[in-house]
Structure formats: structure tokens, C-alpha cells
Design a protein around this motif. Structure first.
Motif, PDB file in Angstrom:
ATOM      1  N   GLY A 137       0.951  -1.357   0.159  1.00 58.48           N
ATOM      2  CA  GLY A 137       0.549  -0.176   0.238  1.00 58.48           C
ATOM      3  C   GLY A 137       0.629   1.228  -0.066  1.00 58.48           C
ATOM      4  N   GLU A 138       2.055   1.232   0.551  1.00 59.86           N
ATOM      5  CA  GLU A 138       2.317   2.992   1.114  1.00 59.86           C
ATOM      6  C   GLU A 138       3.436   2.624  -0.545  1.00 59.86           C
ATOM      7  N   PHE A 139       4.077   1.425  -0.875  1.00 60.51           N
ATOM      8  CA  PHE A 139       4.737   1.985  -2.750  1.00 60.51           C
ATOM      9  C   PHE A 139       3.928   2.434  -3.310  1.00 60.51           C
ATOM     10  N   TYR A 140       2.336   1.952  -3.269  1.00 59.26           N
ATOM     11  CA  TYR A 140       1.443   2.160  -4.514  1.00 59.26           C
ATOM     12  C   TYR A 140       1.255   3.906  -4.367  1.00 59.26           C
ATOM     13  N   VAL A 141       0.646   4.145  -3.166  1.00 64.46           N
ATOM     14  CA  VAL A 141       0.171   5.603  -2.634  1.00 64.46           C
ATOM     15  C   VAL A 141       1.570   6.519  -3.178  1.00 64.46           C
ATOM     16  N   ILE A 148      -5.161   1.138  -6.127  1.00 66.25           N
ATOM     17  CA  ILE A 148      -4.388   0.017  -5.388  1.00 66.25           C
ATOM     18  C   ILE A 148      -4.172   0.124  -4.447  1.00 66.25           C
ATOM     19  N   ALA A 149      -3.481   1.493  -3.694  1.00 65.44           N
ATOM     20  CA  ALA A 149      -2.814   1.251  -2.259  1.00 65.44           C
ATOM     21  C   ALA A 149      -4.402   0.824  -1.433  1.00 65.44           C
ATOM     22  N   MET A 150      -5.141   1.766  -1.490  1.00 62.93           N
ATOM     23  CA  MET A 150      -6.996   1.914  -0.980  1.00 62.93           C
ATOM     24  C   MET A 150      -6.674  -0.183  -0.473  1.00 62.93           C
ATOM     25  N   TYR A 151      -6.680  -0.270  -1.639  1.00 62.39           N
ATOM     26  CA  TYR A 151      -6.862  -2.189  -1.860  1.00 62.39           C
ATOM     27  C   TYR A 151      -6.074  -2.870  -0.711  1.00 62.39           C
ATOM     28  N   ALA A 152      -4.828  -2.153  -1.044  1.00 62.83           N
ATOM     29  CA  ALA A 152      -4.322  -3.293  -0.239  1.00 62.83           C
ATOM     30  C   ALA A 152      -3.863  -2.747   1.306  1.00 62.83           C
ATOM     31  N   PHE A 195     -15.847  -7.865 -13.217  1.00 62.40           N
ATOM     32  CA  PHE A 195     -15.426  -6.862 -13.711  1.00 62.40           C
ATOM     33  C   PHE A 195     -14.286  -5.934 -13.124  1.00 62.40           C
ATOM     34  N   TYR A 196     -12.963  -6.081 -13.741  1.00 62.11           N
ATOM     35  CA  TYR A 196     -12.374  -5.207 -12.618  1.00 62.11           C
ATOM     36  C   TYR A 196     -11.585  -4.020 -13.817  1.00 62.11           C
ATOM     37  N   PRO A 197     -12.227  -2.660 -13.438  1.00 64.57           N
ATOM     38  CA  PRO A 197     -10.480  -1.854 -14.488  1.00 64.57           C
ATOM     39  C   PRO A 197      -9.868  -1.848 -14.411  1.00 64.57           C
ATOM     40  N   ARG A 198      -9.442  -0.884 -15.736  1.00 62.60           N
ATOM     41  CA  ARG A 198      -7.824  -0.605 -15.829  1.00 62.60           C
ATOM     42  C   ARG A 198      -7.082  -0.192 -14.414  1.00 62.60           C
ATOM     43  N   ASP A 199      -6.246  -0.899 -14.421  1.00 64.44           N
ATOM     44  CA  ASP A 199      -5.111  -0.142 -12.491  1.00 64.44           C
ATOM     45  C   ASP A 199      -5.894  -0.858 -11.120  1.00 64.44           C
ATOM     46  N   MET A 200      -6.750  -1.767 -11.631  1.00 56.99           N
ATOM     47  CA  MET A 200      -7.654  -2.092  -9.977  1.00 56.99           C
ATOM     48  C   MET A 200      -6.513  -3.338  -9.673  1.00 56.99           C
ATOM     49  N   MET A 201      -6.484  -3.555  -8.387  1.00 56.54           N
ATOM     50  CA  MET A 201      -5.942  -4.412  -7.977  1.00 56.54           C
ATOM     51  C   MET A 201      -6.488  -5.554  -7.833  1.00 56.54           C
ATOM     52  N   ILE A 202      -6.507  -6.586  -8.149  1.00 56.22           N
ATOM     53  CA  ILE A 202      -6.807  -8.350  -8.022  1.00 56.22           C
ATOM     54  C   ILE A 202      -6.983  -9.125  -7.108  1.00 56.22           C
ATOM     55  N   PHE A 203      -5.699  -9.403  -6.435  1.00 52.64           N
ATOM     56  CA  PHE A 203      -4.845  -9.556  -5.016  1.00 52.64           C
ATOM     57  C   PHE A 203      -3.816  -8.929  -4.824  1.00 52.64           C
ATOM     58  N   SER A 204      -3.095  -8.778  -3.910  1.00 49.57           N
ATOM     59  CA  SER A 204      -1.725  -8.023  -3.517  1.00 49.57           C
ATOM     60  C   SER A 204      -0.996  -9.214  -2.354  1.00 49.57           C
ATOM     61  N   GLU A 205      -0.451  -9.279  -2.769  1.00 54.76           N
ATOM     62  CA  GLU A 205       1.359 -10.123  -2.567  1.00 54.76           C
ATOM     63  C   GLU A 205       0.530 -10.573  -0.942  1.00 54.76           C
TER      64      GLU A 205
END
Length: 408
Positions: A137-141, A148-152, A195-205
Motif C-alpha cells: 500500500g505504501e509503495f502504490y500511494v 491500488i493503495a486503498m485496496y492494499a 469486471f475489474y477496470p484498468r489499474d485495479m488490484m485483483i489481489f495483493s502479494e
């Protein structure tokens, strides 16, 4: 009724030979012992290099349709069952346990190789602790990718509600919620098609997982955050399967999956998967082919780590991507689904050396940028360059070895 062949090999006989093309069959050891060897042993096999009854030989190369990745030699007199590639769908339809054994074997080997790649190529031990999700999350913010950050942050809080970074994660989550709109469907959500729009995280490592995914439309990138860098591992296309390791082994995700463009994805949970194993052998066949293709590529990526010249690494990695996608080496052009910086991180090139490496690569007039993606005007040029650097390294290694043997 399916008729499988039986072959006897005497001690010392070669069963498969590394590098041989057209691997149209694989083998199941019925009796005896077989030793596995590789021209370059980068990482030892997880279960050792000595195989016995019930073990498989050549199954990765056969199902992926690529060249052999190992040499198999009879350690004793051996009796082996042969399975042609065209017999495989019938085999798993009639014998589900064999299919599941292959799938679990592939899954374990992939995770083992993935950890080896992280350790050798990325100079990092794989981080499966759920606290790593906060780092994601820190990286993507910092990158301004707030969805992506909010998802993480959400997944970190879900896994670690009282964790070390819980307060900061909650603050960032609440701040981002005003503008960001991530997709964070829970496992068990009834919709099998999402459906996942572009640049949406599906799952995080490092996130727990219990689903695998099949791309119906669009592209998905698989990546890791390592030392404050996003390392691109793969770009997947319609028909590709991903996320299976977490489902099969009930372990955290080893990498992140992010929509590279707008995506429609079919979701398979554990209950559906077990049902499909019995009712849809064609899906299981496709899954094992997908896994075998990835394992083949992982072995090749590990071999890439031994190339000392940075330019040699980059040319070799581009050739691997072409071979993976079965793009012929000829005078035709090709646009890669990634840019030069992403190529550099795939090769494990340190951040401080990437700018110079990219600049040198683009001095080759046959390699250009096309909307930030690498484009080569002749795929044969890449093979020629990769071969040149490999021969150069072989000559240098032989010269150094010769020096060591000189006595005075």
C-alpha cells in the motif's frame, strides 16, 4: 479404453535429454530409480534429483510444448509408463487422482521456484507475512495509484486489525476513501464473472487467497514490490489462469495481480474447483498446461540470472518472452507488452544501473519505443544478440577456468 505404453530402460540409459525439442510424451516411473541432471544447476530440486515409482519425468516440457529442461538417466533398471500428449485429456478424465497429483506437483514446484527467483534474481527473500501488504500500500500511494493503495490497506487491516501498522493503514484508508474507488470483493462473492477496470488490484502479494482466476477479456499483470520497486513478472492474456497456488496450497499470494487494462475474469473457488476436477477435465487439462508453461519459463529465468553481462541478460529475457509466447525468430517486428524499465526489473538489474542499461539497449537501431512499450523490428536480431552474449560469456568462463588450471 486408454492404452498406455510401457518401456524398459537399462541402468545408465538416457530417458530425456535437456534442450531436445518436440517433447511429445511424458513418463511415469513404475519401477526403479531415475536421476535428473541439468546443464546448469541453478537451484536444487525441492524433492532432490533422484526420482522413484510414481514420479513424473518430462511432464513440464511435454505439456508446455517447449524443449526439455532436464536430462533424465536411469539410475537402475527402470520400467516406465509412457503418456503421449494427445492422451493426457483422456488420462485425467479416467483418472482424476493422476491429474490432481500433477497439479499439486506443479503448484509446489512453482512456489519453490518463485521463492528461488526472489532470492537469486531479486536478491530478496520472498515476503509472505501479511504485514508486507502494508508495504505494498505504501509503495502504490507514493506512485499516486490510490485505488491500488486503498485496496492494499483494506486487506492489511482485514488480516492485521491490531497489527503494527494498523493505525497508519486506517488513517490512509479513510483519507483515500474520499476519492479512491477500489474493487475489493470478498472471497465467496457469488458472481463467478467479475469486471475489474484498468489499474485495479485483483489481489495483493502476501494476502490470503482461496480463488483462482481465468481471464475472459483484457490483460492482467503479475508483479511484486521489492525494495521500493515494482517488479513485473508476467503479463497475462485472455484464456490464462492465475492465482492457483493460493487455492491449491492454502498459502498467501506470492505476487500481486493488477488489471493491466479493463478485464472480465471468471472466478473459481475451492468448492467449484473440486467439482470441476471431476466434471470438467478440459479445464484441468488447460490448468496443467498453464502451470507447466510457467514452470518452464521459471527455469529459463533462473538460467538468466547466471548471465553476467547486463545487456546479455536483457536480450536473453526478451528472447524468453518471445519463446514463451511462441513468436518465431524472423525478420518480423514485435511489440512487447512492457517497457524497458520493466524489462530491467525482470532481469533483476539494480535500480541505480537501470538508466544506463536502458540507454545502451536503445542504441540498437532495431529496438525502439512504441507508446512506452519495447518494439523490435526483427525478432531474429534479439536471438542473434542473445547468442552473441552467451558465447562471449562461455569463452570468458573457459579462459578463466584455464587460468585456474595453470601450475607454475
Amino acid at each position: 479404453m486408454l492404452q498406455l505404453g510401457i518401456i524398459n530402460f537399462t541402468k545408465g540409459a538416457y530417458i530425456t535429454v535437456e534442450g531436445k525439442a518436440e517433447a511429445d510424451k511424458f513418463y511415469i516411473i513404475q519401477q526403479g530409480k531415475v536421476r535428473i541432471r541439468k546443464e546448469t544447476e541453478i537451484v536444487a530440486e525441492e524433492g532432490g534429483n533422484l526420482l522413484g515409482p510414481g514420479d513424473f519425468i518430462g511432464v513440464v516440457s511435454c505439456l508446455s510444448g517447449h524443449s526439455q529442461i532436464e536430462t533424465a538417466i536411469a539410475e537402475t533398471n527402470v520400467t516406465i509408463i509412457t503418456v503421449r500428449k494427445d492422451q493426457y485429456p483422456s488420462l485425467i478424465k479416467d483418472n482424476t487422482p493422476v491429474a490432481m497429483k500433477i497439479i499439486l506437483l506443479f503448484s509446489r514446484r512453482m512456489r519453490y521456484l518463485d521463492e528461488a527467483l526472489a532470492r537469486i534474481a531479486l536478491k530478496k527473500t520472498a515476503e509472505n507475512d501479511s504485514s508486507h501488504i502494508f508495504n505494498v500500500g505504501e509503495f502504490y500511494v507514493r506512485q499516486g495509484k490510490y485505488n491500488i493503495a486503498m485496496y492494499a490497506y483494506y486487506q492489511y487491516l482485514k488480516a492485521n486489525p491490531g497489527g503494527r501498522f494498523a493505525r497508519r493503514a486506517k488513517e490512509r484508508f479513510l483519507m483515500l476513501r474520499k476519492t479512491a474507488k477500489p474493487v475489493y470483493l470478498e472471497p465467496g462473492t457469488s458472481e463467478m464473472s467479475r469486471f475489474y477496470p484498468r489499474d485495479m488490484m485483483i489481489f495483493s502479494e502476501a494476502q490470503p487467497g482461496s480463488e483462482l482466476y481465468i481471464i475472459q477479456k483484457g490483460q492482467v499483470k503479475i508483479s511484486k514490490v521489492v525494495d521500493n520497486n515494482e517488479v513485473l513478472l508476467a503479463v497475462l492474456n485472455p484464456g490464462d489462469i492465475f492465482g492457483e497456488m493460493a487455492l491449491l496450497e492454502n498459502k498467501p499470494r506470492s505476487a500481486s495481480a493488477i488489471a493491466y487494462e479493463d478485464c472480465t475474469i471468471l472466478v473459481v473457488n475451492r468448492a467449484n474447483f473440486e467439482q470441476m476436477v471431476h466434471s470438467q477435465p478440459q479445464l484441468i487439462s488447460r490448468l496443467t498446461v498453464t502451470l507447466s508453461d510457467r514452470i518452464w519459463l521459471m527455469y529459463k529465468q533462473l538460467a538468466n540470472t547466471l548471465i553476467s553481462d547486463i545487456q546479455g541478460k536483457m536480450y536473453d529475457m526478451m528472447c524468453l518472452q518471445l519463446e514463451k509466447n511462441r513468436i518465431p525468430f524472423n525478420n518480423n517486428s514485435y511489440i512487447f507488452p512492457f517497457g524497458p524499465r520493466e524489462l530491467a526489473t525482470m532481469c533483476g538489474i539494480p535500480t541505480e544501473k537501470q538508466e544506463e542499461a536502458v540507454r545502451t539497449l536503445l542504441q540498437n537501431k532495431k529496438i525502439q519505443l512504441n507508446e512506452k512499450k519495447l518494439q523490435v523490428s526483427s525478432t531474429a536480431e534479439l536471438l542473434s544478440q542473445a547468442t552473441f552474449y552467451k558465447k562471449k560469456q562461455m569463452i570468458e568462463s573457459s579462459r578463466l577456468a584455464g587460468r585456474k588450471t595453470i601450475t607454475w
